[in-house]
Design a protein around this motif. Sequence first.
Motif, PDB file in Angstrom:
ATOM      1  N   CYS A  54      15.260  30.388  36.071  1.00 54.97           N
ATOM      2  CA  CYS A  54      15.518  31.056  37.175  1.00 54.97           C
ATOM      3  C   CYS A  54      16.890  31.689  37.225  1.00 54.97           C
ATOM      4  CB  CYS A  54      15.522  29.608  38.412  1.00 54.97           C
ATOM      5  SG  CYS A  54      17.107  28.494  38.304  1.00 54.97           S
ATOM      6  N   ILE A  55      16.995  32.337  38.089  1.00 55.50           N
ATOM      7  CA  ILE A  55      18.273  33.055  38.606  1.00 55.50           C
ATOM      8  C   ILE A  55      18.945  32.337  39.945  1.00 55.50           C
ATOM      9  CG2 ILE A  55      19.528  35.216  38.919  1.00 55.50           C
ATOM     10  CD1 ILE A  55      17.373  36.410  37.078  1.00 55.50           C
ATOM     11  N   VAL A  56      20.283  32.483  39.594  1.00 54.75           N
ATOM     12  CA  VAL A  56      20.832  31.778  40.980  1.00 54.75           C
ATOM     13  C   VAL A  56      21.764  32.752  41.341  1.00 54.75           C
ATOM     14  CG1 VAL A  56      22.115  29.969  42.031  1.00 54.75           C
ATOM     15  CG2 VAL A  56      20.164  29.407  40.631  1.00 54.75           C
ATOM     16  N   ASN A  57      22.298  33.123  42.521  1.00 56.46           N
ATOM     17  CA  ASN A  57      23.275  34.128  43.007  1.00 56.46           C
ATOM     18  C   ASN A  57      24.047  33.727  44.389  1.00 56.46           C
ATOM     19  OD1 ASN A  57      22.088  35.932  45.178  1.00 56.46           O
ATOM     20  ND2 ASN A  57      20.397  35.842  43.823  1.00 56.46           N
ATOM     21  N   ARG A  58      25.096  33.828  44.300  1.00 57.79           N
ATOM     22  CA  ARG A  58      25.957  33.710  45.356  1.00 57.79           C
ATOM     23  C   ARG A  58      26.433  34.897  46.298  1.00 57.79           C
ATOM     24  NH1 ARG A  58      31.172  30.388  44.048  1.00 57.79           N
ATOM     25  NH2 ARG A  58      31.344  32.416  42.966  1.00 57.79           N
ATOM     26  N   SER A  59      26.425  34.728  47.516  1.00 60.89           N
ATOM     27  CA  SER A  59      27.109  35.671  48.462  1.00 60.89           C
ATOM     28  C   SER A  59      27.768  34.721  49.317  1.00 60.89           C
ATOM     29  CB  SER A  59      26.193  36.588  49.278  1.00 60.89           C
ATOM     30  OG  SER A  59      25.645  35.579  50.373  1.00 60.89           O
ATOM     31  N   PRO A  60      28.889  35.395  50.190  1.00 63.67           N
ATOM     32  CA  PRO A  60      29.687  34.528  50.988  1.00 63.67           C
ATOM     33  C   PRO A  60      28.766  33.688  52.056  1.00 63.67           C
ATOM     34  CG  PRO A  60      30.568  36.910  50.916  1.00 63.67           C
ATOM     35  CD  PRO A  60      29.175  36.913  50.236  1.00 63.67           C
ATOM     36  N   GLU A  61      27.551  34.300  52.258  1.00 66.71           N
ATOM     37  CA  GLU A  61      26.692  33.497  53.331  1.00 66.71           C
ATOM     38  C   GLU A  61      25.904  32.462  53.127  1.00 66.71           C
ATOM     39  OE1 GLU A  61      27.063  36.926  53.347  1.00 66.71           O
ATOM     40  OE2 GLU A  61      28.901  37.084  54.787  1.00 66.71           O
ATOM     41  N   ALA A  62      25.228  32.601  51.396  1.00 67.90           N
ATOM     42  CA  ALA A  62      24.048  31.865  51.228  1.00 67.90           C
ATOM     43  C   ALA A  62      23.896  31.900  49.560  1.00 67.90           C
ATOM     44  CB  ALA A  62      23.045  32.472  51.575  1.00 67.90           C
ATOM     45  N   VAL A  63      23.166  30.915  49.057  1.00 65.05           N
ATOM     46  CA  VAL A  63      23.135  30.891  47.743  1.00 65.05           C
ATOM     47  C   VAL A  63      21.647  31.315  47.575  1.00 65.05           C
ATOM     48  CG1 VAL A  63      22.802  29.387  45.625  1.00 65.05           C
ATOM     49  CG2 VAL A  63      24.834  29.288  47.240  1.00 65.05           C
ATOM     50  N   GLY A  64      21.346  32.584  46.677  1.00 64.92           N
ATOM     51  CA  GLY A  64      19.845  32.710  46.595  1.00 64.92           C
ATOM     52  C   GLY A  64      19.359  32.267  45.284  1.00 64.92           C
ATOM     53  N   ILE A  65      18.030  31.921  45.208  1.00 61.92           N
ATOM     54  CA  ILE A  65      17.133  31.517  44.120  1.00 61.92           C
ATOM     55  C   ILE A  65      16.152  32.396  43.783  1.00 61.92           C
ATOM     56  CG2 ILE A  65      15.780  29.625  43.264  1.00 61.92           C
ATOM     57  CD1 ILE A  65      16.901  27.638  45.473  1.00 61.92           C
ATOM     58  N   SER A  66      16.000  33.046  42.759  1.00 65.50           N
ATOM     59  CA  SER A  66      15.081  33.918  42.346  1.00 65.50           C
ATOM     60  C   SER A  66      14.439  33.859  40.963  1.00 65.50           C
ATOM     61  CB  SER A  66      15.500  35.349  42.772  1.00 65.50           C
ATOM     62  OG  SER A  66      16.299  35.710  41.823  1.00 65.50           O
ATOM     63  N   ASN A  67      13.325  34.661  40.865  1.00 63.35           N
ATOM     64  CA  ASN A  67      12.743  34.755  39.392  1.00 63.35           C
ATOM     65  C   ASN A  67      12.321  33.344  38.705  1.00 63.35           C
ATOM     66  OD1 ASN A  67      14.913  36.953  39.767  1.00 63.35           O
ATOM     67  ND2 ASN A  67      12.920  37.891  39.026  1.00 63.35           N
ATOM     68  N   ILE A  68      11.940  32.255  39.743  1.00 63.06           N
ATOM     69  CA  ILE A  68      11.564  31.155  39.162  1.00 63.06           C
ATOM     70  C   ILE A  68      10.315  31.178  38.315  1.00 63.06           C
ATOM     71  CG2 ILE A  68      11.130  28.734  39.879  1.00 63.06           C
ATOM     72  CD1 ILE A  68      12.505  29.209  42.549  1.00 63.06           C
ATOM     73  N   PHE A  69      10.463  30.608  37.151  1.00 63.19           N
ATOM     74  CA  PHE A  69       9.126  30.693  36.507  1.00 63.19           C
ATOM     75  C   PHE A  69       9.078  29.264  35.628  1.00 63.19           C
ATOM     76  CE2 PHE A  69      12.071  32.241  33.313  1.00 63.19           C
ATOM     77  CZ  PHE A  69      11.652  31.729  32.115  1.00 63.19           C
ATOM     78  N   SER A  70       7.446  29.163  35.278  1.00 64.93           N
ATOM     79  CA  SER A  70       7.306  27.941  34.510  1.00 64.93           C
ATOM     80  C   SER A  70       6.310  28.029  33.824  1.00 64.93           C
ATOM     81  CB  SER A  70       7.187  26.768  35.317  1.00 64.93           C
ATOM     82  OG  SER A  70       6.698  25.415  34.646  1.00 64.93           O
ATOM     83  N   LEU A  71       5.998  27.945  32.511  1.00 60.63           N
ATOM     84  CA  LEU A  71       5.072  28.291  31.578  1.00 60.63           C
ATOM     85  C   LEU A  71       4.041  27.362  31.701  1.00 60.63           C
ATOM     86  CD1 LEU A  71       6.623  30.468  28.844  1.00 60.63           C
ATOM     87  CD2 LEU A  71       5.436  31.266  30.999  1.00 60.63           C
ATOM     88  N   THR A  72       4.797  26.100  32.016  1.00 62.43           N
ATOM     89  CA  THR A  72       3.757  24.818  32.018  1.00 62.43           C
ATOM     90  C   THR A  72       3.182  24.481  33.270  1.00 62.43           C
ATOM     91  OG1 THR A  72       5.655  23.535  32.335  1.00 62.43           O
ATOM     92  CG2 THR A  72       5.309  23.993  30.196  1.00 62.43           C
ATOM     93  N   GLY A  73       3.310  25.200  34.192  1.00 56.93           N
ATOM     94  CA  GLY A  73       2.778  25.335  35.418  1.00 56.93           C
ATOM     95  C   GLY A  73       3.325  23.842  36.521  1.00 56.93           C
ATOM     96  N   THR A  74       4.320  23.472  35.778  1.00 55.45           N
ATOM     97  CA  THR A  74       4.930  22.314  36.651  1.00 55.45           C
ATOM     98  C   THR A  74       5.770  22.688  37.707  1.00 55.45           C
ATOM     99  OG1 THR A  74       6.309  20.019  36.366  1.00 55.45           O
ATOM    100  CG2 THR A  74       6.644  22.119  34.813  1.00 55.45           C
ATOM    101  N   PRO A  75       5.733  21.971  39.042  1.00 56.36           N
ATOM    102  CA  PRO A  75       6.445  22.117  40.058  1.00 56.36           C
ATOM    103  C   PRO A  75       8.088  21.569  39.743  1.00 56.36           C
ATOM    104  CG  PRO A  75       4.779  20.526  40.628  1.00 56.36           C
ATOM    105  CD  PRO A  75       4.710  21.030  39.223  1.00 56.36           C
ATOM    106  N   ARG A  76       8.352  21.017  38.765  1.00 59.68           N
ATOM    107  CA  ARG A  76       9.626  20.641  38.252  1.00 59.68           C
ATOM    108  C   ARG A  76      10.795  21.798  38.251  1.00 59.68           C
ATOM    109  NH1 ARG A  76      11.499  18.197  32.518  1.00 59.68           N
ATOM    110  NH2 ARG A  76      13.812  18.306  33.114  1.00 59.68           N
ATOM    111  N   ALA A  77       9.977  23.192  37.690  1.00 63.70           N
ATOM    112  CA  ALA A  77      11.092  24.084  37.647  1.00 63.70           C
ATOM    113  C   ALA A  77      11.396  24.297  39.095  1.00 63.70           C
ATOM    114  CB  ALA A  77      10.375  25.335  37.056  1.00 63.70           C
TER     115      ALA A  77
END
Length: 127
Positions: A54-77
Motif C-alpha cells: 500500500c501507499i500511505v501519505n500525509r497532508s495537514p488534515e488527513a492520512v491517506g491510504i491508497s494502492n492497497i493490493f494483495s496477491l493472496t486475496g487476504t483482507p489482512r492487507a
Amino acid sequence: MDTYCDAAALDCWEHSWKESGSPTDANVFTPALFSDPDIHIYGRSTSGGFDAGCIVNRSPEAVGISNIFSLTGTPRAFRDAASLATVAFSPDLPLVGYDSGAALDEMTKLGFRSVGELRIWLSEDGS
C-alpha cells in the motif's frame, strides 16, 4: 509490511501492484516519491517480490491510504494498511482513501464509510 525506498524495490512493488489488477501497464510510481517525507510505500516481501502493499501519505488534515493490493486475496492487507497509516504519521488524523468493489467492502468491514464518488478532473489540454 515494511517500508521501501530504493528504485529496484519500487519496480518490483509496482509489478506486483499491476499483477493484482491495476488498470494500467504504464509505470506510475517514480523514485522521486522517496524524496517526499509525507509518502511511505509499504510492501510485504516474498521470495518472488511482494504479495501485498500500500501507499500511505500525509497532508495537514488527513492520512491517506491508497494502492492497497494483495496477491493472496487476504483482507489482512487492508488491516495492515490502516494500521501502518496510523502508526506512520498520526493516530490523531482521520484516515481517508478511495476504493471500489471488493476493496471498498474490505475497508467498510474495518469501519470506514463511503462518503461519495471520486471524481477526477482533467484540464482541456490534458495536463
